[in-house]
Write an enzyme that holds these catalytic residues in place. Sequence first.
Site, mmCIF file in Angstrom:
data_model
loop_
_atom_site.group_PDB
_atom_site.id
_atom_site.type_symbol
_atom_site.label_atom_id
_atom_site.label_comp_id
_atom_site.label_asym_id
_atom_site.label_seq_id
_atom_site.Cartn_x
_atom_site.Cartn_y
_atom_site.Cartn_z
ATOM 1 N N GLY A 1 0.844 -1.190 0.000
ATOM 2 C CA GLY A 1 0.000 0.000 0.000
ATOM 3 C C GLY A 1 0.872 1.229 0.000
ATOM 4 O O GLY A 1 2.080 1.144 0.242
ATOM 5 N N GLY B 1 -17.183 -10.527 -28.853
ATOM 6 C CA GLY B 1 -16.069 -10.306 -27.930
ATOM 7 C C GLY B 1 -15.901 -11.493 -26.990
ATOM 8 O O GLY B 1 -16.794 -12.336 -26.871
ATOM 9 N N SER C 1 -21.619 -10.205 -28.689
ATOM 10 C CA SER C 1 -21.037 -9.184 -29.573
ATOM 11 C C SER C 1 -19.912 -9.756 -30.427
ATOM 12 O O SER C 1 -19.431 -9.105 -31.328
ATOM 13 C CB SER C 1 -20.491 -8.049 -28.717
ATOM 14 O OG SER C 1 -19.374 -8.527 -27.969
ATOM 15 N N HIS D 1 8.204 -7.615 -3.848
ATOM 16 C CA HIS D 1 6.900 -7.928 -4.468
ATOM 17 C C HIS D 1 6.984 -9.240 -5.244
ATOM 18 O O HIS D 1 7.446 -9.251 -6.383
ATOM 19 C CB HIS D 1 6.475 -6.787 -5.394
ATOM 20 C CG HIS D 1 6.057 -5.569 -4.651
ATOM 21 N ND1 HIS D 1 4.782 -5.394 -4.161
ATOM 22 C CD2 HIS D 1 6.755 -4.483 -4.264
ATOM 23 C CE1 HIS D 1 4.700 -4.251 -3.516
ATOM 24 N NE2 HIS D 1 5.885 -3.667 -3.565
ATOM 25 N N LYS E 1 -9.484 -12.044 -16.758
ATOM 26 C CA LYS E 1 -9.550 -12.219 -18.215
ATOM 27 C C LYS E 1 -8.856 -13.504 -18.676
ATOM 28 O O LYS E 1 -9.386 -14.229 -19.515
ATOM 29 C CB LYS E 1 -8.882 -11.013 -18.885
ATOM 30 C CG LYS E 1 -9.156 -10.893 -20.355
ATOM 31 C CD LYS E 1 -10.480 -10.220 -20.553
ATOM 32 C CE LYS E 1 -10.818 -9.996 -21.997
ATOM 33 N NZ LYS E 1 -12.017 -9.163 -22.117
ATOM 34 N N GLU F 1 4.630 -10.768 -6.596
ATOM 35 C CA GLU F 1 3.571 -10.852 -7.602
ATOM 36 C C GLU F 1 3.960 -10.262 -8.954
ATOM 37 O O GLU F 1 3.294 -10.515 -9.942
ATOM 38 C CB GLU F 1 2.295 -10.166 -7.081
ATOM 39 C CG GLU F 1 2.355 -8.641 -6.964
ATOM 40 C CD GLU F 1 2.973 -8.125 -5.660
ATOM 41 O OE1 GLU F 1 3.751 -8.882 -5.026
ATOM 42 O OE2 GLU F 1 2.707 -6.980 -5.285
ATOM 43 N N CYS G 1 5.331 -6.333 1.391
ATOM 44 C CA CYS G 1 5.745 -4.928 1.418
ATOM 45 C C CYS G 1 5.077 -4.165 2.570
ATOM 46 O O CYS G 1 5.415 -4.391 3.721
ATOM 47 C CB CYS G 1 5.489 -4.269 0.062
ATOM 48 S SG CYS G 1 6.331 -2.686 -0.091
ATOM 49 N N TYR G 2 4.077 -3.325 2.293
ATOM 50 C CA TYR G 2 3.392 -2.635 3.390
ATOM 51 C C TYR G 2 2.794 -3.663 4.356
ATOM 52 O O TYR G 2 2.731 -3.437 5.566
ATOM 53 C CB TYR G 2 2.276 -1.744 2.824
ATOM 54 C CG TYR G 2 1.544 -0.923 3.866
ATOM 55 C CD1 TYR G 2 2.030 0.312 4.267
ATOM 56 C CD2 TYR G 2 0.364 -1.391 4.446
ATOM 57 C CE1 TYR G 2 1.369 1.064 5.223
ATOM 58 C CE2 TYR G 2 -0.313 -0.648 5.401
ATOM 59 C CZ TYR G 2 0.192 0.586 5.784
ATOM 60 O OH TYR G 2 -0.465 1.323 6.729
ATOM 61 N N ASP H 1 -15.718 -11.820 -23.604
ATOM 62 C CA ASP H 1 -16.528 -11.976 -22.398
ATOM 63 C C ASP H 1 -17.973 -12.393 -22.721
ATOM 64 O O ASP H 1 -18.496 -13.331 -22.127
ATOM 65 C CB ASP H 1 -16.527 -10.681 -21.575
ATOM 66 C CG ASP H 1 -15.111 -10.279 -21.184
ATOM 67 O OD1 ASP H 1 -14.230 -11.147 -21.228
ATOM 68 O OD2 ASP H 1 -14.901 -9.099 -20.849
#
Length: 526
Positions: free
Chosen positions: A53, A221, A219, A165, A365, A167, A80-81, A223
């Site tokens: 953070g 797309g 559409s 980090h 996604k 990640e 981290c934080y 999703d």
Amino acid sequence: MTPIIILDFGSQYIQLIARRVREQNVYCEILPWDTPPEKVLARKPKGIIISGGPNAVYEPGAPQAAAYIFESGIPVLGICYGLQAMVQTLGGRVIPAIGREYGYARIETFAQNPLLPLGTQLTWMSHGDMVETLPAGFTNVSKSQNTAVAAIMDTRRNLYAVQFHPEVGHTPGGPEMLRRFVVDICGATPNWTPDSIIEASVERIRAEVGDARVLAAVSGGVDSSVAAALVHKAVGDQLDAIFVDNGLLRLGEPQRVVETFSKHLGVSFHPINAVETFLEHLRGVTDPETKRHIIGERFIRIFEEQAKKLGMPPYLVQGTIYPDVVESSGTGQDKTRRIKSHHNVGGLPEDMDFKLIEPLRDLFKDEVRAVGEAIGLPGGMVWRQPFPGPGLAVRCLGAVTWERLERLRAADAIFTHALGDADLLHMHPPSESADANINAPPRGSAQAFAVLLPVQAVGVMGDQRTYQEVIALRAVTTEDYMTADWARLPQELLAQVSNKIVNEVEGVNRVVYDITSKPPATIEWE
Ligand code: XMP
């Protein structure tokens, strides 16, 4: 039950932490740092991660890690934080560091421990504070040149924390460290796979919908397609899917969508050819926002008409995905909430009252794509780049006519096929190119397309002077589409594409390549 809870202390990488955990096939959810303890514990987590953070933990008003987190007996990882918050809550001391440490740092792990292998590894740091005194029971197992305390733990209480980090892509050992935490230390079962997601989702949809009818607007797309395919797997013929061909899609796209859904998946599919009405309403319009408005409005009217024809099914499928939920801080909301309208597929009528089915609400996604593939959607649909709702209307600058759309479609297909053949239609992350040159731009493109400009340029073809239109090629690299850089495409590829476009596309005699970043430009041209 939610195996891993991530408490968000305002990290810019919060979604990345969740994605990395999910990549270990372990389900996790993000909750705000001050979520009431009973709500967190009600999920029966096997582990809790407290995130980074922007604050300094010793400043008044900075978010603090509540004591229950460490007293619950659940393994905790601070990042981290999160490390600093853990230290401060448990009676240690955090102070400002002499210099900020930002960027790559090689850590050396010198004590045997369950989280990190012994020896050195590259990590990514971003902090301005440091630990002065460790809380009772903790030991430090790792250090870097600038950080004496890089990883701490109290294995008796199952509390762990790292200053770097794990990640981000710049910490190559990050995934393995997270695997050790969530699987080895927390004992979470790695069963979050596309097949298990599909199975659970199908069960949930069946239980909710019963024998009612469901409507979906597809559409083309990623999703909306995956959401519709999932619902179809759950309720079969109770689903009606509407697809509006507005004439603003790319070459071959409407045919592919119809082919996939009606022939391949056997969905009760209603393709609506609305090309004429869209072009009619767009005639002579050159202002981009007016184009968007007209397209949204047309879509709503057609949708309304079709929904009525289909007897107003009570349920509507929406392709909302997890980042939308997190970004609107609606994490943990009631999944069956009823809303009046939502603008996923270009906007829906204000006064239509549907119950929403949102089968992708928990998915990132990349998980949506994995589910799409597992359910049998073609790769071209599942892996396609983002495409704006108003389609080619906002890439056909100036007036939108059928002739100009066809010109744009032809040029766009030449460009994207060439990129596809060269494996440049997706991004190759910088980590693939080793850490030798960390400033090297990523290869490939996150979004690439052609734009037809509303200007005429002079040219010469044979002995004739020509006066024809200009195609701009746009290709960008980006992670989040909020900022972007222009893609450093190979010059030879650009040369070949340019030749092919001016030779094969009637009415175009000049091709330019857009070399502006976002900001100050945007990805689209209008
Ligand atoms: P910009 O041009 O703002 O684009 O840098 C960022 C991302 O948003 C997409 N985009 C749109 N998507 N309706 C959409 O559904 C729109 O009106 C629209 N305008 C831009 C764009 O393609 C890029 O991915």
